[in-house]
Motif scaffolding. Structure first.
Motif, short mmCIF file in Angstrom:
data_model
loop_
_atom_site.label_atom_id
_atom_site.label_comp_id
_atom_site.label_asym_id
_atom_site.label_seq_id
_atom_site.Cartn_x
_atom_site.Cartn_y
_atom_site.Cartn_z
N ASP A 225 0.76 -1.33 0.06
CA ASP A 225 0.04 0.26 0.09
C ASP A 225 0.78 1.36 0.07
O ASP A 225 0.52 2.07 -0.63
CB ASP A 225 -0.99 0.23 1.12
CG ASP A 225 -2.25 -0.77 0.94
OD1 ASP A 225 -2.39 -1.07 -0.06
OD2 ASP A 225 -2.77 -1.08 2.01
N ILE A 226 2.18 1.05 0.74
CA ILE A 226 2.66 2.35 0.90
C ILE A 226 3.46 2.68 -0.49
O ILE A 226 3.78 3.67 -0.80
CB ILE A 226 4.00 2.36 2.03
CG1 ILE A 226 2.96 2.49 3.26
CG2 ILE A 226 5.07 3.26 1.92
CD1 ILE A 226 3.84 2.21 4.29
N VAL A 227 3.78 1.59 -1.28
CA VAL A 227 4.74 1.98 -2.41
C VAL A 227 3.80 2.04 -3.80
O VAL A 227 4.51 2.47 -4.71
CB VAL A 227 5.87 0.97 -2.69
CG1 VAL A 227 6.79 1.24 -1.33
CG2 VAL A 227 5.54 -0.53 -2.58
N LYS A 228 2.68 1.35 -3.67
CA LYS A 228 2.07 1.09 -4.97
C LYS A 228 1.87 2.26 -6.11
O LYS A 228 2.12 2.48 -7.22
CB LYS A 228 0.84 0.01 -4.97
CG LYS A 228 -0.28 0.69 -4.30
CD LYS A 228 -1.55 -0.21 -4.44
CE LYS A 228 -2.64 0.35 -3.87
NZ LYS A 228 -3.30 0.19 -2.68
N ASP A 229 1.31 3.37 -5.25
CA ASP A 229 1.10 4.65 -5.80
C ASP A 229 2.12 5.24 -6.62
O ASP A 229 2.12 5.83 -7.58
CB ASP A 229 0.35 5.71 -5.03
CG ASP A 229 -1.02 5.04 -4.62
OD1 ASP A 229 -1.55 4.22 -5.55
OD2 ASP A 229 -1.78 5.75 -3.70
N ASP A 230 3.27 5.10 -5.67
CA ASP A 230 4.47 5.90 -6.20
C ASP A 230 4.86 5.05 -7.57
O ASP A 230 5.42 5.48 -8.32
CB ASP A 230 5.62 5.67 -5.09
CG ASP A 230 7.01 6.41 -5.38
OD1 ASP A 230 6.99 7.70 -5.38
OD2 ASP A 230 7.48 5.57 -5.95
N VAL A 231 4.80 3.72 -7.55
CA VAL A 231 5.36 2.90 -8.38
C VAL A 231 4.68 3.49 -9.65
O VAL A 231 5.22 3.54 -10.91
CB VAL A 231 5.31 1.32 -8.14
CG1 VAL A 231 5.80 0.90 -9.76
CG2 VAL A 231 6.36 1.06 -7.33
N ALA A 232 3.13 3.38 -9.34
CA ALA A 232 2.19 3.77 -10.56
C ALA A 232 2.57 4.99 -11.40
O ALA A 232 2.78 5.14 -12.59
CB ALA A 232 0.86 3.73 -10.09
N SER A 233 2.90 6.13 -10.43
CA SER A 233 3.28 7.41 -11.13
C SER A 233 4.65 7.42 -11.59
O SER A 233 5.02 8.10 -12.57
CB SER A 233 2.92 8.63 -9.91
OG SER A 233 3.87 8.51 -9.03
N LEU A 234 5.60 6.50 -11.18
CA LEU A 234 6.71 6.50 -11.79
C LEU A 234 6.70 5.85 -13.12
O LEU A 234 7.30 6.22 -14.40
CB LEU A 234 7.61 5.45 -10.92
CG LEU A 234 9.20 5.16 -11.70
CD1 LEU A 234 9.94 6.59 -11.46
CD2 LEU A 234 9.97 4.10 -10.78
N GLU A 235 5.88 4.51 -13.32
CA GLU A 235 5.58 4.27 -14.38
C GLU A 235 4.92 5.22 -15.70
O GLU A 235 5.22 4.94 -16.88
CB GLU A 235 4.88 2.82 -14.41
CG GLU A 235 5.73 1.74 -13.57
CD GLU A 235 4.91 0.39 -13.60
OE1 GLU A 235 5.61 -0.60 -13.37
OE2 GLU A 235 3.58 0.50 -13.35
N ARG A 236 4.07 5.95 -15.01
CA ARG A 236 3.41 6.78 -15.90
C ARG A 236 4.42 7.98 -16.29
O ARG A 236 4.43 8.23 -17.68
CB ARG A 236 2.21 7.52 -15.16
CG ARG A 236 0.81 6.73 -15.18
CD ARG A 236 -0.35 7.77 -14.66
NE ARG A 236 0.07 8.64 -13.55
CZ ARG A 236 -0.50 7.93 -12.38
NH1 ARG A 236 -0.91 6.61 -12.40
NH2 ARG A 236 -0.21 8.47 -11.13
N ARG A 237 5.21 8.35 -15.39
CA ARG A 237 6.17 9.36 -15.73
C ARG A 237 7.31 8.81 -16.90
O ARG A 237 7.45 9.70 -17.90
CB ARG A 237 6.93 9.74 -14.61
CG ARG A 237 8.01 11.05 -14.64
CD ARG A 237 8.58 11.40 -13.66
NE ARG A 237 8.09 11.35 -12.23
CZ ARG A 237 7.34 12.84 -11.99
NH1 ARG A 237 7.63 13.80 -12.98
NH2 ARG A 237 6.80 12.99 -11.04
N LEU A 238 7.48 7.60 -16.63
CA LEU A 238 8.77 7.10 -17.63
C LEU A 238 8.10 6.49 -18.88
O LEU A 238 8.93 5.85 -19.87
CB LEU A 238 9.63 6.20 -16.92
CG LEU A 238 10.34 6.75 -15.64
CD1 LEU A 238 11.20 5.85 -14.96
CD2 LEU A 238 11.21 7.81 -16.08
N GLY A 239 6.80 6.07 -18.68
CA GLY A 239 6.15 5.43 -19.77
C GLY A 239 6.55 4.24 -20.12
O GLY A 239 6.59 3.54 -21.37
N ARG A 240 6.84 3.51 -19.00
CA ARG A 240 7.24 2.10 -19.17
C ARG A 240 6.87 1.37 -17.68
O ARG A 240 6.66 1.93 -16.59
CB ARG A 240 8.89 1.97 -19.37
CG ARG A 240 9.38 2.43 -18.01
CD ARG A 240 10.94 2.42 -18.74
NE ARG A 240 11.77 1.30 -17.91
CZ ARG A 240 13.11 1.64 -17.49
NH1 ARG A 240 13.59 2.73 -18.00
NH2 ARG A 240 13.86 0.79 -16.85
#
Ligand SMILES: Nc1ncnc2c1ncn2[C@@H]1O[C@H](COP(=O)(O)OS(=O)(=O)O)[C@@H](OP(=O)(O)O)[C@H]1O
Length: 405
Positions: A342-357
């Motif tokens: 729960d703590i990391v999932k949103d951060d990972v999702a926005s990292l993936e959006r930012r980098l497009g991968r």
């Protein structure tokens, strides 16, 4: 079992209390022994013990405040750097500070300006292995030590250490002997990314040309691997794992939020600070740690780094991993695992959006979580197994992982 383990801030509070008690007792004694009416009566000095308690408390306070520094926030400094006139490589070779290097080299685009790049990302992301491989490259003068931590220092300390950084870490005289067109050096401090805005800014002010090579590992295993690393490497430093189970340790607030622990794995939040400090995304090469486990993974990652920083391709005779500690899985209960996700999932999702991968970490959590269902205990392999779907065809299973089932 009672599951509590104090973090650095708790320790700092305890140390403050000890120091205050020592000072208070000393003052009280001094006050009580103060001659009120008879001025001739000699004052008795406070006992040494009180003084020692106060000194001990103060020393502990300093230590724990330093340890909790990881969580502190720096006030944003303004980039006050003023561009100075262009100087030649020869002039740079007389420098003893990074601002002198910047002044001399900022417009020398054909050179490998020191530090030519930064190799980091996060602690326990394989940077020691990459440092070892890069050290073998004929065009590289490897920094000593690998992790100078120079840009994470508060600015007054940085000024004091400038000469050391330029002379000993970047080895400017060796670079000058060989020529800046021929050899390059770098900074291998793994933790700058998770440190703070101040590190991003300090590096930007010193070496705006630097390429930023960062390796990111699945956030939960990274944080657990760090805790394990500290336990194994520093037997004299208090560590939760020495007296508590991993399941207990990962529930502590300092683990969930601390900047070296799970808070250190909030990669997108960290990256944002770097972008805010003026680093463009194009200057980053972001590597997925788990790529190291594919066939010939270390050589491929090494090749990508060389290509990105503009060094010649180089064949390696061996790529043995360095600094490896994870051998057995740790047991945590499903609710603790879910809390970490729960703590990391949103951060990972926005990292993936930012980098497009995609990094495929959500698949790792899903696989892990389905394994927990079998007997209600999650056995977390710190070297995670990639789900088959996220592996490129023909790649093999991660070495060291057990077959499923
Ligand atoms: N080539 C290769 N393949 C797979 N895994 C590798 C490789 N090189 C390093 N590693 C793993 O990386 C972890 C060490 O990372 P660092 O060297 O960055 O750690 S440190 O922060 O500098 O202490 C450490 O993880 P743990 O085993 O969890 O400790 C190593 O096993």
């Amino acid at each position: 079992m009672w599951c509590y383990y104090p973090g650095a801030w708790d320790m700092a509070l305890i140390a403050t209390a000890i120091a205050a008690a020592g000072v208070g007792l000393g003052l009280r004694e001094r006050w009580q022994k103060q001659p009120k009416h008879n001025a001739k009566e000699k004052r008795r000095p406070p006992t040494r013990l009180r003084g020692r308690v106060a000194a001990l408390g103060a020393a502990l306070l300093v230590i724990f405040l330093y340890a909790s520094y990881e969580d502190s926030r720096f006030t944003a400094m303004e980039d006050t750097y003023e561009q100075k006139p262009h100087k030649a490589e020869k002039e740079a070779c007389r420098c003893t500070t990074t601002s002198c290097l910047r002044n001399a080299l900022e417009h020398q685009h054909t050179l490998f300006r020191p530090p030519h790049f930064w190799l980091g990302g996060c602690q326990k992301c394989g940077t020691t292995s990459m440092y070892d491989l890069l050290s073998k490259h004929p065009q590289i003068i490897a920094p000593t030590p690998k992790e100078p931590g120079y840009f994470a220092l508060p600015s007054p300390l940085r000024s004091l250490r400038a000469r050391w950084y330029v002379r000993d870490v970047l080895q400017l005289s060796t670079i000058c002997d060989k020529g800046m067109k021929r050899v390059a050096t770098f900074d291998g401090t793994a933790y700058y990314l998770q440190w703070d805005y101040s590190a991003a800014l300090a590096l930007r002010q010193a070496a705006p040309w630097a390429k930023l090579v960062i390796i990111l590992r699945e956030p939960i295993t990274r944080a657990m691997s760090w805790l394990q690393h500290m336990n194994m490497k520093f037997p004299l430093v208090p560590n939760c794992l020495r007296s508590r189970s991993m399941d207990c340790c990962v529930r502590q607030r300092w683990f969930l939020r601390g900047n070296h622990h799970l808070g250190g794995s909030l990669y997108d939040a960290h990256l944002q600070k770097w972008l805010a400090a003026g680093w463009p995304l194009e200057q980053f090469l972001i590597i997925k740690f788990e790529d190291l486990f594919e066939d010939d993974g270390a050589s491929h990652v090494y090749g990508r780094i060389l290509d990105f920083v503009g060094l010649q391709a180089h064949n390696l005779s061996s790529t043995t991993p360095s600094n490896r500690r994870s051998t057995v899985p740790y047991e945590v209960l499903p609710d603790a695992y879910d809390d970490m996700v729960d703590i990391v999932k949103d951060d990972v999702a926005s990292l993936e959006r930012r980098l497009g991968r995609s990094f495929g970490w959500a698949d790792i959590w899903k696989t892990q979580r389905s394994q927990c269902k079998r007997d209600g205990v999650c056995r977390v392999d710190l070297i995670p197994r990639a789900p088959a779907s996220s592996r490129p065809p023909g790649s093999r299973r991660f070495p060291g992982s057990r077959p499923p089932g």
